[in-house]
Design a protein around this motif. Structure first.
Motif: not given
Length: 166
Positions: A6-8, A17-18, A23-26, A141-142
């Motif tokens: 899952h890419e957020i 929160v996951g 993977r979290v981007r901004t 990218v986290f």
């Protein structure tokens, strides 16, 4: 290790929160992202806040546009997963100077970065890495599986740094 499924993408005023599947981007300018990561459980959180705190007349509703609220919301969601904030490692990114300001005033990015540091310190959450201030945008990218956060800072363009207050 679990593969990312899952890419957020976080927009300003959002948080996530996951678990290790995410993977979290901004993209940040003067805004700041705080990441919180629990090493053993491979659970994490990331914010994208715009201002350190809400104005006095804001009311009682938590709003992730504000750093103090975003951190409270992330800690609340982590608690539901059995994770205390002081069990996490924090990383902080952003706070760039995006516009010229009048002499004697501070940049909102600096206030955001300083606020993030102070909030985490006040809660006893160690900051293990940071990439703050400067000029221009950052891509963040986290990877919650590893706890790694990649930051790429892009230089400011003349149109974003040469504007002055009239």
């Amino acid at each position: 290790m679990t593969a990312v499924s899952h890419e957020i993408f976080l927009h300003p005023g959002e948080f996530f929160v996951g678990d290790q599947r995410h993977r979290v981007r901004t993209v940040l300018g003067s805004c700041v992202s705080i990441t919180l990561w629990h090493r053993k459980l491979r659970v994490g959180a990331m914010s994208h806040f715009v201002l350190p705190a809400p104005p006095a007349q804001h009311g009682n509703t938590l709003d992730a546009r504000y750093g103090s609220h975003a951190l409270a919301l992330m800690l609340g969601e982590l608690a539901r997963l059995g994770v205390r904030g002081d069990q996490c490692e924090a990383k902080v990114f952003g706070g760039a100077a995006m516009f010229a300001v009048a002499p004697g005033t501070s940049q909102v990015g600096t206030r955001n970065g300083d606020s993030a540091r102070n909030m985490l310190d006040g809660l006893g959450i160690p900051i293990t890495s940071e990439h703050l201030y400067g000029a221009g945008h950052r891509q963040i990218v986290f990877d919650i599986a590893s706890g790694d956060v990649w930051a790429r800072q892009l230089p400011a363009t003349p149109s974003t740094t040469e504007k002055s207050l009239a």
